[in-house]
Design a protein around this motif. Structure first.
Motif, mmCIF file in Angstrom:
data_model
loop_
_atom_site.group_PDB
_atom_site.id
_atom_site.type_symbol
_atom_site.label_atom_id
_atom_site.label_comp_id
_atom_site.label_asym_id
_atom_site.label_seq_id
_atom_site.Cartn_x
_atom_site.Cartn_y
_atom_site.Cartn_z
ATOM 1 N N ALA A 102 135.631 -23.706 25.055
ATOM 2 C CA ALA A 102 137.242 -23.536 24.584
ATOM 3 C C ALA A 102 137.684 -25.039 24.190
ATOM 4 O O ALA A 102 138.341 -25.054 23.221
ATOM 5 C CB ALA A 102 137.975 -22.716 25.189
ATOM 6 N N GLY A 103 137.404 -25.750 25.078
ATOM 7 C CA GLY A 103 138.226 -26.855 24.867
ATOM 8 C C GLY A 103 137.274 -27.940 23.739
ATOM 9 O O GLY A 103 138.292 -28.581 23.024
ATOM 10 N N VAL A 104 136.250 -27.813 23.706
ATOM 11 C CA VAL A 104 135.552 -28.345 22.544
ATOM 12 C C VAL A 104 135.907 -27.995 21.467
ATOM 13 O O VAL A 104 136.156 -28.528 20.247
ATOM 14 C CB VAL A 104 134.037 -28.311 22.677
ATOM 15 N N THR A 105 136.013 -26.519 20.987
ATOM 16 C CA THR A 105 136.628 -26.017 19.926
ATOM 17 C C THR A 105 137.926 -26.364 19.424
ATOM 18 O O THR A 105 138.354 -26.728 18.466
ATOM 19 C CB THR A 105 136.279 -24.314 19.943
ATOM 20 N N ARG A 106 138.861 -26.152 20.637
ATOM 21 C CA ARG A 106 140.151 -26.798 20.185
ATOM 22 C C ARG A 106 140.254 -28.091 19.800
ATOM 23 O O ARG A 106 141.193 -28.472 18.751
ATOM 24 C CB ARG A 106 140.906 -26.777 21.838
ATOM 25 N N VAL A 107 139.633 -29.098 20.386
ATOM 26 C CA VAL A 107 139.436 -30.522 20.067
ATOM 27 C C VAL A 107 139.223 -30.591 18.435
ATOM 28 O O VAL A 107 139.700 -31.129 17.673
ATOM 29 C CB VAL A 107 138.702 -31.361 20.920
ATOM 30 N N SER A 108 138.016 -29.959 18.154
ATOM 31 C CA SER A 108 137.637 -30.138 16.754
ATOM 32 C C SER A 108 138.646 -29.231 15.976
ATOM 33 O O SER A 108 139.049 -30.102 14.942
ATOM 34 C CB SER A 108 136.375 -29.125 16.768
ATOM 35 N N LEU A 109 139.186 -28.335 16.184
ATOM 36 C CA LEU A 109 140.199 -27.574 15.365
ATOM 37 C C LEU A 109 141.648 -28.349 15.258
ATOM 38 O O LEU A 109 142.065 -28.501 14.033
ATOM 39 C CB LEU A 109 140.709 -26.283 15.761
ATOM 40 N N ASP A 110 142.004 -29.132 16.320
ATOM 41 C CA ASP A 110 143.245 -29.745 16.451
ATOM 42 C C ASP A 110 143.066 -31.003 15.674
ATOM 43 O O ASP A 110 144.059 -31.503 14.881
ATOM 44 C CB ASP A 110 143.770 -29.776 17.840
ATOM 45 N N SER A 111 142.139 -31.669 15.711
ATOM 46 C CA SER A 111 141.679 -33.040 15.168
ATOM 47 C C SER A 111 141.142 -32.792 13.803
ATOM 48 O O SER A 111 141.131 -33.667 13.134
ATOM 49 C CB SER A 111 140.644 -33.806 16.098
ATOM 50 N N ARG A 112 140.844 -31.718 13.301
ATOM 51 C CA ARG A 112 140.067 -31.591 12.026
ATOM 52 C C ARG A 112 138.748 -32.422 12.004
ATOM 53 O O ARG A 112 138.614 -32.781 10.692
ATOM 54 C CB ARG A 112 140.922 -31.734 10.926
ATOM 55 N N LEU A 113 138.028 -32.673 13.113
ATOM 56 C CA LEU A 113 137.033 -33.449 13.194
ATOM 57 C C LEU A 113 135.806 -32.424 13.659
ATOM 58 O O LEU A 113 135.928 -31.826 14.587
ATOM 59 C CB LEU A 113 136.985 -34.458 14.031
ATOM 60 N N PRO A 114 134.653 -32.416 12.921
ATOM 61 C CA PRO A 114 133.512 -31.663 13.235
ATOM 62 C C PRO A 114 132.928 -32.125 14.493
ATOM 63 O O PRO A 114 132.874 -33.411 15.042
ATOM 64 C CB PRO A 114 132.488 -31.945 12.301
ATOM 65 N N ILE A 115 132.864 -31.299 15.704
ATOM 66 C CA ILE A 115 132.162 -31.576 16.629
ATOM 67 C C ILE A 115 130.876 -30.749 16.944
ATOM 68 O O ILE A 115 131.040 -29.355 16.993
ATOM 69 C CB ILE A 115 132.940 -31.466 18.130
ATOM 70 N N ALA A 116 129.685 -31.249 17.072
ATOM 71 C CA ALA A 116 128.604 -30.532 17.464
ATOM 72 C C ALA A 116 128.307 -30.192 19.066
ATOM 73 O O ALA A 116 128.479 -31.134 19.666
ATOM 74 C CB ALA A 116 127.366 -31.151 16.942
ATOM 75 N N ASN A 117 128.483 -28.786 19.330
ATOM 76 C CA ASN A 117 128.616 -28.433 20.885
ATOM 77 C C ASN A 117 127.231 -28.192 21.156
ATOM 78 O O ASN A 117 126.654 -27.220 20.949
ATOM 79 C CB ASN A 117 129.535 -27.365 20.920
ATOM 80 N N ALA A 118 126.572 -29.088 21.855
ATOM 81 C CA ALA A 118 125.313 -28.969 22.514
ATOM 82 C C ALA A 118 125.353 -29.105 24.021
ATOM 83 O O ALA A 118 124.801 -29.800 24.764
ATOM 84 C CB ALA A 118 124.168 -30.196 21.950
ATOM 85 N N ILE A 119 126.413 -28.287 24.662
ATOM 86 C CA ILE A 119 126.329 -27.955 26.065
ATOM 87 C C ILE A 119 125.702 -26.658 26.187
ATOM 88 O O ILE A 119 125.882 -25.956 26.006
ATOM 89 C CB ILE A 119 127.914 -27.864 26.600
#
Length: 154
Positions: A102-119
């Protein structure tokens, strides 16, 4: 990514991209392998080695705050989250998996920066070991593809 999608990635060119990686040290042998595979794929996609910055945090719960700091810097076109959560006998697995995701998704949406989640979230160390190479490379491809897409959409 699904197998049929991988053929569409032949044209990915990351030569003008800057990518940040946040790696959780917990389950170090797995996450070090994820980073190695990710960096190898980023460079294969043309991202210059000096345009890749990797930082380490203690565990998966700390990944989002480091991603948030990197996103706020404005220095990156995409970010990658690397970690490994192995199910134990307590509810802690669910807590860490859910909250880090949820934290990774929130940062991506809030910053409008793509984050590839490989956790990785796995049942045992064998499952984690089996996924290192593929998931590390997939994360790199997702980061480059999404960074290029967002540049195109601006």
């Amino acid at each position: 990514m699904q197998g049929s999608d991988k053929g569409n990635l032949a044209g990915l060119n990351g030569e003008h991209l800057r990518v940040g990686i946040v790696r959780a040290r917990f389950n170090d042998s797995v996450t070090a392998g994820l980073r190695e595979a990710c960096v190898a794929e980023l460079t294969a996609l043309g991202v210059p080695p000096d345009h890749i910055r990797s930082v380490d945090v203690p565990g998966a719960l700390e990944v989002p705050v480091a991603l948030q700091a990197m996103a706020a810097s404005g220095d990156y076109d995409a970010l990658v989250a690397l970690g490994c959560i192995i199910r134990g006998e307590t509810y802690h697995f669910e807590l860490v998996a859910n909250e880090s995701g949820a934290g990774v998704t929130r940062v991506s949406l809030d910053s409008r920066l793509p984050i590839a989640n490989a956790i990785l979230t796995v049942e045992n160390p064998m499952q984690a070991e089996a996924r290192i190479e593929e998931k590390g490379r997939d994360a790199a491809r997702v980061a480059v593809e999404m960074a290029l897409l967002l540049k195109e959409l601006k």
